[in-house]
Design a protein around this motif. Structure first.
Motif, PDB file in Angstrom:
ATOM      1  N   PHE A  97       1.439   5.214   0.717  1.00  0.00           N
ATOM      2  CA  PHE A  97       0.856   5.991   1.772  1.00  0.00           C
ATOM      3  C   PHE A  97       1.943   7.149   1.998  1.00  0.00           C
ATOM      4  O   PHE A  97       3.071   6.835   2.292  1.00  0.00           O
TER       5      PHE A  97
ATOM      6  N   LYS B 167      -8.405  -0.629  -2.066  1.00  0.00           N
ATOM      7  CA  LYS B 167      -7.879   0.137  -0.982  1.00  0.00           C
ATOM      8  C   LYS B 167      -6.379  -0.125  -0.660  1.00  0.00           C
ATOM      9  O   LYS B 167      -5.653   0.896  -0.447  1.00  0.00           O
ATOM     10  N   ILE B 168      -5.949  -1.335  -0.815  1.00  0.00           N
ATOM     11  CA  ILE B 168      -4.694  -1.494  -0.377  1.00  0.00           C
ATOM     12  C   ILE B 168      -3.668  -1.293  -1.521  1.00  0.00           C
ATOM     13  O   ILE B 168      -2.709  -0.889  -1.490  1.00  0.00           O
TER      14      ILE B 168
ATOM     15  N   THR C 227      -1.111  -5.200   8.472  1.00  0.00           N
ATOM     16  CA  THR C 227       0.260  -4.858   7.837  1.00  0.00           C
ATOM     17  C   THR C 227       1.124  -5.859   8.624  1.00  0.00           C
ATOM     18  O   THR C 227       0.883  -6.044   9.701  1.00  0.00           O
TER      19      THR C 227
ATOM     20  N   PHE D  64      -5.099   4.359   7.316  1.00  0.00           N
ATOM     21  CA  PHE D  64      -5.747   3.367   6.542  1.00  0.00           C
ATOM     22  C   PHE D  64      -7.003   3.302   6.581  1.00  0.00           C
ATOM     23  O   PHE D  64      -7.625   2.848   7.760  1.00  0.00           O
TER      24      PHE D  64
ATOM     25  N   LEU E 215       0.787   5.100   9.710  1.00  0.00           N
ATOM     26  CA  LEU E 215       0.060   4.892   8.727  1.00  0.00           C
ATOM     27  C   LEU E 215      -1.466   5.198   8.868  1.00  0.00           C
ATOM     28  O   LEU E 215      -2.270   4.667  10.130  1.00  0.00           O
TER      29      LEU E 215
ATOM     30  N   TYR F 257       3.625   0.130   2.226  1.00  0.00           N
ATOM     31  CA  TYR F 257       3.372  -0.682   3.427  1.00  0.00           C
ATOM     32  C   TYR F 257       2.904  -1.896   3.162  1.00  0.00           C
ATOM     33  O   TYR F 257       1.839  -2.035   2.520  1.00  0.00           O
TER      34      TYR F 257
ATOM     35  N   HIS G 120       0.784  -1.229   0.065  1.00  0.00           N
ATOM     36  CA  HIS G 120      -0.208   0.200   0.009  1.00  0.00           C
ATOM     37  C   HIS G 120       0.993   1.103   0.070  1.00  0.00           C
ATOM     38  O   HIS G 120       1.790   1.381   0.461  1.00  0.00           O
TER      39      HIS G 120
ATOM     40  N   PHE H 265       0.874  -5.451   3.289  1.00  0.00           N
ATOM     41  CA  PHE H 265      -0.161  -5.817   3.979  1.00  0.00           C
ATOM     42  C   PHE H 265      -0.122  -7.646   3.577  1.00  0.00           C
ATOM     43  O   PHE H 265       0.304  -7.951   2.587  1.00  0.00           O
TER      44      PHE H 265
END
Length: 260
Positions: free
Chosen positions: A123, A180-181, A233, A260, A258, A134, A121, A136
């Motif tokens: 960010f 989203k990820i 994560t 999220f 983060l 990051y 991800h 996941f």
């Protein structure tokens, strides 16, 4: 996309245990498992690990296969090494069209059982000049193995005479969770591996002889229900802080910065 996976022998043998007997399972564990890179707590596809897959020709007993599909028409090892880097994944929308995959899409499909997979991800933390990634870990909420739809191929190494089995993981557009990820700004859109529900996995292995059969396969290439997956994560999967293929690599790690 799907370039990072976790896969245990337990997950890989789920299908064999469903169809086989105790003696057959013992033979697989003794003869085939040592030829793989299992257990895989985390391995990246570009390292071309060897796993067990179930093919349309051997749907009940797995075979050893290397990640990164090599089409039968590849001329030599130089071309093989080059093409296997770009065939870790196969876009489901074009598998019947692209030269690297269309023969396998018609004749050679497979199932790959894994514990879960990893995605990154993007960010940008507050007060940072650029975005960070990051990792996941994504898996089924019920703890059961994930079944990937795959393509496989056999390639003859003319230098050694070895027949090499390879595979690719089919992908599709991401569901809401993966959207989203998997937000890499360099990509055209979020992707995810094609995950097959247990009750539909056999359909992926069925013969593809008519246009109607092709339609059945194409109907399976769709996002997996978000509500059946969960994600959190984990520690870094790249760079100097990467711990390697160790059991704790899939443990949850919280990044305070983060959002999220």
């Amino acid at each position: 996309m799907c370039y990072d996976v976790k896969s245990s022998l337990r997950s890989q043998l789920k299908r064999a245990k469903h169809y086989g007997d105790t003696k057959k399972i013992a033979e697989i564990e003794k003869e085939l498992a040592p030829l793989t890179d299992l257990p895989i707590h985390h391995r990246q596809g570009h390292s071309h690990p060897k796993l067990l897959i179930y093919t349309n020709e051997s749907p009940e007993v797995p075979v050893v296969s290397q990640w990164g599909l090599v089409p039968f028409w590849v001329k030599d090892n130089t071309q093989r090494k080059s093409i296997s880097k770009s065939t870790l994944n196969a876009r489901g929308e074009t598998i019947f069209e692209k030269a690297s995959f269309r023969d396998s899409a018609k004749k050679k499909r497979c199932l790959i059982y894994v514990d879960g997979f990893y995605e990154h991800h993007h960010f940008k933390p507050e007060n940072e000049s650029k975005a960070k990634t990051y990792p996941f870990y994504i898996h089924r909420k019920d703890g059961e193995p994930i079944i990937f739809a795959g393509l496989w191929s056999e390639w003859l190494d003319k230098e050694t005479g070895e027949l090499i089995n390879t595979f690719s993981i089919v992908t599709t557009e991401g569901n809401d969770l993966l959207t989203k990820i998997h937000n890499n700004p360099k990509l055209k859109g979020p992707r995810m591996p094609v995950i097959l529900p247990d009750e539909l996995a056999d359909k992926w292995l069925n013969p593809n002889e008519e246009e109607l059969d092709k339609q059945v396969l194409e109907d399976l290439i769709k996002p997996y229900p978000e509500e059946e997956l969960t994600a959190y994560t984990v520690g870094r999967l790249r760079g100097k802080d990467y711990a390697g293929n160790v059991e704790e690599i899939s443990n949850e790690v919280v990044y305070e910065e983060l959002v999220f």
